[in-house]
Design a protein around this motif. Structure first.
Motif, mmCIF file in Angstrom:
data_model
loop_
_atom_site.group_PDB
_atom_site.id
_atom_site.type_symbol
_atom_site.label_atom_id
_atom_site.label_comp_id
_atom_site.label_asym_id
_atom_site.label_seq_id
_atom_site.Cartn_x
_atom_site.Cartn_y
_atom_site.Cartn_z
ATOM 1 N N ILE A 98 0.838 -1.204 0.000
ATOM 2 C CA ILE A 98 0.000 0.000 0.000
ATOM 3 C C ILE A 98 0.871 1.252 0.000
ATOM 4 O O ILE A 98 0.632 2.200 -0.768
ATOM 5 C CB ILE A 98 -0.950 -0.007 1.208
ATOM 6 C CG1 ILE A 98 -1.933 -1.173 1.100
ATOM 7 C CG2 ILE A 98 -1.719 1.307 1.314
ATOM 8 C CD1 ILE A 98 -2.762 -1.407 2.348
ATOM 9 N N LEU A 99 1.895 1.250 0.824
ATOM 10 C CA LEU A 99 2.755 2.430 0.931
ATOM 11 C C LEU A 99 3.584 2.647 -0.334
ATOM 12 O O LEU A 99 3.773 3.790 -0.772
ATOM 13 C CB LEU A 99 3.672 2.297 2.144
ATOM 14 C CG LEU A 99 2.968 2.353 3.512
ATOM 15 C CD1 LEU A 99 3.949 2.065 4.630
ATOM 16 C CD2 LEU A 99 2.306 3.705 3.712
ATOM 17 N N GLN A 100 4.068 1.579 -0.924
ATOM 18 C CA GLN A 100 4.853 1.719 -2.156
ATOM 19 C C GLN A 100 3.997 2.283 -3.278
ATOM 20 O O GLN A 100 4.453 3.128 -4.058
ATOM 21 C CB GLN A 100 5.436 0.366 -2.553
ATOM 22 C CG GLN A 100 6.630 -0.077 -1.708
ATOM 23 C CD GLN A 100 7.206 -1.402 -2.174
ATOM 24 O OE1 GLN A 100 6.615 -2.103 -2.992
ATOM 25 N NE2 GLN A 100 8.378 -1.752 -1.654
ATOM 26 N N THR A 101 2.771 1.808 -3.390
ATOM 27 C CA THR A 101 1.884 2.324 -4.431
ATOM 28 C C THR A 101 1.504 3.769 -4.152
ATOM 29 O O THR A 101 1.516 4.624 -5.053
ATOM 30 C CB THR A 101 0.610 1.468 -4.527
ATOM 31 O OG1 THR A 101 0.982 0.099 -4.732
ATOM 32 C CG2 THR A 101 -0.272 1.930 -5.681
ATOM 33 N N SER A 102 1.186 4.076 -2.901
ATOM 34 C CA SER A 102 0.747 5.428 -2.555
ATOM 35 C C SER A 102 1.857 6.452 -2.767
ATOM 36 O O SER A 102 1.577 7.627 -3.021
ATOM 37 C CB SER A 102 0.276 5.479 -1.097
ATOM 38 O OG SER A 102 1.366 5.322 -0.197
ATOM 39 N N ALA A 103 3.121 6.019 -2.683
ATOM 40 C CA ALA A 103 4.245 6.949 -2.839
ATOM 41 C C ALA A 103 4.319 7.549 -4.231
ATOM 42 O O ALA A 103 5.029 8.542 -4.441
ATOM 43 C CB ALA A 103 5.551 6.236 -2.502
ATOM 44 N N GLN A 104 3.594 6.985 -5.172
ATOM 45 C CA GLN A 104 3.631 7.473 -6.560
ATOM 46 C C GLN A 104 2.664 8.624 -6.801
ATOM 47 O O GLN A 104 2.598 9.149 -7.910
ATOM 48 C CB GLN A 104 3.318 6.320 -7.523
ATOM 49 C CG GLN A 104 4.269 5.137 -7.373
ATOM 50 C CD GLN A 104 3.918 3.993 -8.304
ATOM 51 O OE1 GLN A 104 3.933 4.152 -9.531
ATOM 52 N NE2 GLN A 104 3.600 2.843 -7.725
ATOM 53 N N PHE A 105 1.898 9.000 -5.761
ATOM 54 C CA PHE A 105 0.890 10.044 -5.931
ATOM 55 C C PHE A 105 1.268 11.305 -5.156
ATOM 56 O O PHE A 105 2.095 11.272 -4.239
ATOM 57 C CB PHE A 105 -0.475 9.545 -5.433
ATOM 58 C CG PHE A 105 -0.933 8.270 -6.082
ATOM 59 C CD1 PHE A 105 -1.168 8.211 -7.450
ATOM 60 C CD2 PHE A 105 -1.108 7.121 -5.334
ATOM 61 C CE1 PHE A 105 -1.578 7.045 -8.051
ATOM 62 C CE2 PHE A 105 -1.530 5.942 -5.917
ATOM 63 C CZ PHE A 105 -1.755 5.899 -7.289
ATOM 64 N N ALA A 106 0.606 12.407 -5.531
ATOM 65 C CA ALA A 106 0.742 13.659 -4.792
ATOM 66 C C ALA A 106 0.121 13.478 -3.399
ATOM 67 O O ALA A 106 -0.673 12.556 -3.183
ATOM 68 C CB ALA A 106 0.038 14.788 -5.546
#
Length: 510
Positions: A98-106
């Motif tokens: 979840i954190l790795q994916t979320s890091a790609q967003f503003a």
């Protein structure tokens, strides 16, 4: 026009977790004809129930209702990132996934993404910290400018900066409530909240801690009844121990009750201790324990009192003032025990306090709050008058310079039509509070600033105005910036803890 405050905890009623644009397969830049066409396509494919589609379309077409949907959209993302945002991770996705994916967003999209998964399950402290960090990283002005550009392309009127700020506050509050509600039972939130609180307090970053306090406020509300029940269980155990102090099972029952109470309340106790303030209801159990210690020592049950003291230290150890007072009680008990072991009557002046009557930091906070109320009274009196008239109050140093135009304190409420005098107050006060906020240091300042910000928001967060009034007042703000900064310095100077320090903080201009 709203001022951000650590105490703003009232969601608007809209659901920022909803995804109306995604449901219709469009983005916030879609024009009205494109929205209608998207609705027709969605109906043909039956991708959702008719009621859901109709509601999604209506919320997007209504300027007053579309903002939550815009804030839930992955703003500023490329098409592939938009698809990634809406794609569902596997059911067994780890926190790291979840954190790795979320890091790609503003930041705002990161907060929405994390909240989506955190609201489905009782989440870990790692995700809680990431959620708070994402919200704390959101720049309201950047969001405002992005929405201005999107609405311009779509042919919609831009939102006000005030409505964007309010929408972001609602988003944070909605996320906090949804995350806490996902814990089942809700007391299972205590451990990850405690871990997250420890991590965030260790950063010493006050804005981050204040954002986290809203998550704990949602938890505080959710456990209200359970905390009251825990207080009652402690009280019942205390009564039993007072009646049967020689019964070993009585001390075991008290220990269990205190453990349940502390496990439930420790995240809140830790934050309250850091901020130097506490909910008075949180003192019920500590007060009862101090009363029990006083009663047992008066009856010369020193060993039993010592056992109660040990359990109390375990329960209240995260409250510095409580731990300090309990340490004092321990020394008193030891002196009493030594005297009794030698057959000497204890010193009559040596007594265990029969009650706590609130921890020291609470008393300090109450004094600060009283001073703040007095200050607010002076300021309300000041702002309600025509500032062109001569005015002086003995308790306010250096009365403000007369101004050619009146500035009137608006009534509390929303959706009102303001005359120029009210608009002037809202914009002048926004500038004053901007300067005051730069000088906020420590818990007393935070509480005082938040009180002013909450009062401001209750009057100026949502109102109608004439365009020429707004333009005129904005020009005044620029012309009178030095005077408004001086006003801010006077606000700081009448905070009692600043006066006691000998001088008011210097105010910088920008």
């Amino acid at each position: 026009m709203a001022i951000s405050s650590a105490n703003n905890t009232s969601p608007s009623g809209s659901d920022p977790l909803a995804k109306p644009f995604h449901l219709l397969g469009i983005g916030p830049s879609a024009t009205a004809p494109e929205i209608e066409a998207a609705l027709a396509r969605a109906r043909e494919t039956r991708i959702a129930p008719e009621e859901s589609l109709t509601q999604a379309c209506a919320s997007i077409l209504d300027p007053a209702r579309r903002l939550p949907g815009e804030l839930s959209y992955p703003l500023g993302s490329t098409p592939d990132r938009v698809d990634l945002f809406y794609a569902e991770l596997p059911a067994d996705a780890s926190d790291e996934d979840i954190l790795q994916t979320s890091a790609q967003f503003a930041p705002i999209s990161r907060a929405n993404f994390i909240a989506r998964y955190a609201a489905r399950r009782g989440t870990s402290s790692e995700l809680l910290v990431a959620l708070i960090d994402a919200h704390n990283s959101i720049d309201a002005m950047e969001i405002y400018q992005a929405l201005q550009a999107l609405r311009h392309r779509a042919g919609w009127a831009p939102p006000s900066l005030a409505s964007v700020r309010d929408g972001l506050n609602d988003l944070l509050n909605t996320h906090c409530v949804a995350v806490i509600e996902a814990y089942d039972p809700v007391e299972s939130a205590a451990e990850p909240l405690l871990e997250a609180t420890c991590q965030l307090l260790a950063t010493r970053e006050q804005p981050l801690i204040q954002t986290h306090s809203l998550l704990l406020a949602a938890y505080r509300r959710a456990i209200g009844e359970m905390r009251s029940n825990a207080d009652q269980q402690v009280n019942n155990a205390c009564q039993l121990l007072e009646q049967r102090p020689e019964d070993a099972s009585s001390i075991e029952e008290l220990a269990d009750a205190l453990y349940r109470w502390a496990s439930l309340c420790e995240p809140l106790l830790l934050l309250d201790a850091h901020q130097g303030f506490t909910d008075p209801e949180m003192n019920v159990t500590p007060d009862r324990i101090f009363g029990l210690l006083g009663d047992l020592s008066a009856q010369h049950h020193y060993l039993r009192a010592q056992q109660v003291l040990d359990h109390a230290l375990d329960a209240f150890g995260s409250i510095p003032d409580a731990a300090a007072r309990l340490a004092e009680v321990r020394e008193i008990l030891r002196d009493m025990q030594r005297a009794a072991s030698k057959g000497i009557d204890p010193n009559p002046n040596l007594t265990v306090p029969a009650g706590n009557s609130g921890f020291r930091h609470v008393k300090k906070a109450m004094l600060a709050a009283a001073a703040l109320l007095a200050m607010l009274g002076l300021l309300v009196a000041y702002w309600t008058l025509d500032l062109g008239a001569a005015f002086s109050v003995a308790s306010v140093p250096d009365p403000p310079h007369p101004k050619a135009e009146p500035e009137l304190l608006p009534p509390v409420g929303k959706g009102q039509r303001f005359s120029r005098e009210y608009v002037r107050y809202c914009h002048f006060q926004e500038e004053r509070l901007r300067v005051v906020k730069q000088q906020v240091r420590g818990p007393e300042d935070i509480r005082a600033y938040n009180a002013l910000a909450n009062d401001y928001n209750s009057r100026c967060s949502d109102f109608f105005y004439q365009d020429d009034d707004l333009q005129f007042v904005k020009e005044e703000v620029i012309a009178k910036r030095k005077l408004l900064e001086a006003d801010a310095e006077r606000i700081l100077s009448i905070w009692p803890w600043h006066k006691n320090a000998g001088e008011a903080p210097a105010v910088s201009s920008r």
